[in-house]
Design an enzyme around this catalytic site. Structure first.
Site, short mmCIF file in Angstrom:
data_model
loop_
_atom_site.label_atom_id
_atom_site.label_comp_id
_atom_site.label_asym_id
_atom_site.label_seq_id
_atom_site.Cartn_x
_atom_site.Cartn_y
_atom_site.Cartn_z
N ASP A 14 1.96 -7.63 -33.32
CA ASP A 14 1.75 -6.49 -32.43
C ASP A 14 2.20 -6.83 -31.02
O ASP A 14 2.23 -7.99 -30.61
CB ASP A 14 0.26 -6.11 -32.39
CG ASP A 14 -0.18 -5.39 -33.65
OD1 ASP A 14 0.69 -4.95 -34.41
OD2 ASP A 14 -1.40 -5.27 -33.86
N LYS B 229 2.73 -1.09 -31.67
CA LYS B 229 2.78 0.15 -30.89
C LYS B 229 2.00 -0.06 -29.59
O LYS B 229 0.97 -0.71 -29.59
CB LYS B 229 2.13 1.30 -31.66
CG LYS B 229 2.80 1.61 -32.99
CD LYS B 229 2.08 2.76 -33.63
CE LYS B 229 2.71 3.17 -34.95
NZ LYS B 229 2.58 2.15 -35.97
N MET C 119 -9.35 1.52 -26.69
CA MET C 119 -8.17 2.39 -26.46
C MET C 119 -8.57 3.68 -25.75
O MET C 119 -8.06 4.76 -26.05
CB MET C 119 -7.49 2.71 -27.80
CG MET C 119 -7.01 1.47 -28.54
SD MET C 119 -6.42 1.83 -30.22
CE MET C 119 -7.98 2.18 -31.06
#
Length: 497
Positions: free
Chosen positions: A273, A295, A410
């Site tokens: 990642d 991402k 997040m």
């Protein structure tokens, strides 16, 4: 094998470049070679003994020997080894002839410079004891499990630190390692004759290493190892690779588990990642191919379907694949989708948990997320749905309970919505709240305050780095630990870790 094209990235897919080294660590074969030691001090005696232990013929140039040096030479002669030749005179230019290396204990810089110049003229590498500027090579602090030898160097800056590191390593390497290393030396050619190069051979030696940190090898160990080598060669021809989902933690490489490091060291391919730190990747096997698939913040990246297909394709080609995820792979890491895909294809999947960001945040702030005076439950909540907004099905009234600690992952871009929804569900605007960006990394930033200041705090910290939001009365401890007076709340603290 079809390999999917990866999106452009600023991190090379090739193995990481070697970081700068103060000195090149080299293990020098001196068996039967002529070396010279100039000086008769105790320090010179220690270096002479070290060189003799490597099988060198040590020519000592000194018109006077310390008691310990004289005793060393006498004991060697009495034992019949004859590793030392004492020349009862000072060194000369002719002393360097045929020498592999030269060591001297010099009284001052002038003497050191003369010896160094003479060695350079003769093409012989020189070491002046405790005088780094006249050294072409240096001796490290040594952990001896020969044929396993570990040398530690601080480039002459802190010998005491090197000794402390050596003591730490000594406790990690059992004495039995010496016997296992000798056994490896004995069977290497036999193993190579039985197992093809590549993954099967590496698998054998990885299993060997698992045993090498246990008890001493027994009488039947060699036979058992060679039998297992033959079995590995037979099964390797039809075997499929495997995938290991590894938690890389929040960024600090020291928070990796030992099992995670072992998986990185065994990988053929690492799919990582974008949030995985360079320090973590540095611990991976040098030969492993590294492919960025993560991402982050709307940047171009692989779809989850592409990542799944890539893992399947690589594993079916016999590769050992590590899917390296930031934090813990089982918490907001889409591991469930990957596991289901791999198991459907009959591919073995291992899982190595990692330190999740909430645990790292609690440790950094010195806060117990379930302190019994404040919270009877802790919840990890995603602040980011597939659409990029808050999930529609969150029970905000439940999340607003006073006896609950809630950590939003997040949630940087949805912080304002989180603040509004919690207040609407009845949570007090004075509820202690924290925001931490880039947790455990060099650019870590923190905000400690109350719920009413959450949106402004995230705006100040920014969302370029991963943001974690904690809400609940347990964070009153974090507030008390960092504020200097009640009037300083809220505030932003940016600090180098």
């Amino acid at each position: 094998m079809d390999v999917l094209q990866l999106p452009p990235s600023d991190r090379n897919a090739a193995p990481a470049r070697m970081a700068p080294l103060a000195k090149l660590p080299v293990f020098w074969a001196l068996e039967g070679k002529r070396v010279i030691v100039a000086g008769g001090s105790d320090a010179a005696a220690w270096k002479a003994e070290l060189l003799a232990a490597c099988g060198a013929h040590v020519h000592v140039y000194a018109d006077e020997l310390s008691e310990s040096f004289a005793d060393l030479i006498a004991r060697s002669a009495d034992s019949g080894e004859g590793r030392f030749v004492h020349h009862d005179a000072l060194w000369s230019q002719q002393s360097f002839e045929g020498a592999a290396i030269a060591v001297a204990d010099c009284t001052d810089d002038k003497a050191a410079a003369i010896f160094h110049e003479a060695g350079c003229k003769a093409g012989v590498p020189v070491n002046i004891i405790d005088n780094p500027k006249y050294c072409q090579f240096q001796f490290g602090s040594i952990v001896n499990r020969s044929p396993v030898v570990v040398a530690i160097s601080t480039d002459g800056a802190a010998p005491i630190l090197a000794q402390a590191i050596r003591r730490r390593i000594e406790t990690l390497l059992p004495p039995s390692l010496k016997s296992w290393a000798s056994l490896a030396h004995t069977i290497r050619d036999k193993v190579n004759a039985r197992i093809s190069p590549g993954a099967p051979r590496r698998a054998f030696w990885e299993r060997f290493v698992d045993r090498a940190f246990g008890p001493e090898p027994g009488a039947g160990t060699e036979r058992d190892l060679l039998s297992s080598a033959e079995r590995l060669e037979t099964t390797a021809k039809t075997s499929t690779g495997r995938v290991t989902l590894v938690g890389a933690g929040p960024g600090d490489a020291e928070l990796l588990t030992l099992k995670a490091v072992r998986a990185l060291q065994a990988a053929d391919v690492i799919l990582f990642d974008d949030l995985v730190s360079d320090e973590v990747l540095e611990l991976a096997r040098r030969e492993a191919k590294r492919m960025l698939v993560g991402k982050r913040g709307g940047r171009a990246s692989c779809s989850q379907e592409d990542i799944n297909a890539m893992m399947v394709s690589l594993a079916k080609a016999g590769k050992r694949v590590v899917r390296l995820k930031s934090g813990d792979p089982m918490i907001f890491g889409r591991a469930g989708e990957e596991i289901a895909c791999l198991e459907k294809e009959g591919i073995l999947v291992d899982i190595v948990p990692g330190i999740t960001s909430a645990s790292a945040m609690a440790a950094r702030l010195g806060v117990s997320l379930t302190h019994r005076d404040h919270a009877q439950a802790v919840r990890f909540v995603t602040g980011h749905s597939r659409s990029g907004h808050l999930p529609d099905n969150l029970d905000w009234r439940n999340l607003a309970e006073a006896a609950t600690t809630t950590i939003f992952y997040m949630g940087g871009r949805t912080a304002g919505q989180i603040q509004t929804r919690l207040r609407a569900a009845g949570m007090s605007g004075r509820t202690p709240t924290v925001v931490v960006g880039a947790i455990t990394r060099a650019n870590e930033s923190r905000w400690v305050g109350t719920l009413d200041g959450l949106a402004d705090a995230v705006s100040s910290i920014g969302v370029d780095n991963p943001v974690l939001i904690g809400v609940g009365s347990v964070f009153s401890k974090a507030r008390q630990n960092t504020e200097t007076s009640p009037d300083t709340l809220p505030f932003i603290e940016r600090r180098a870790v």
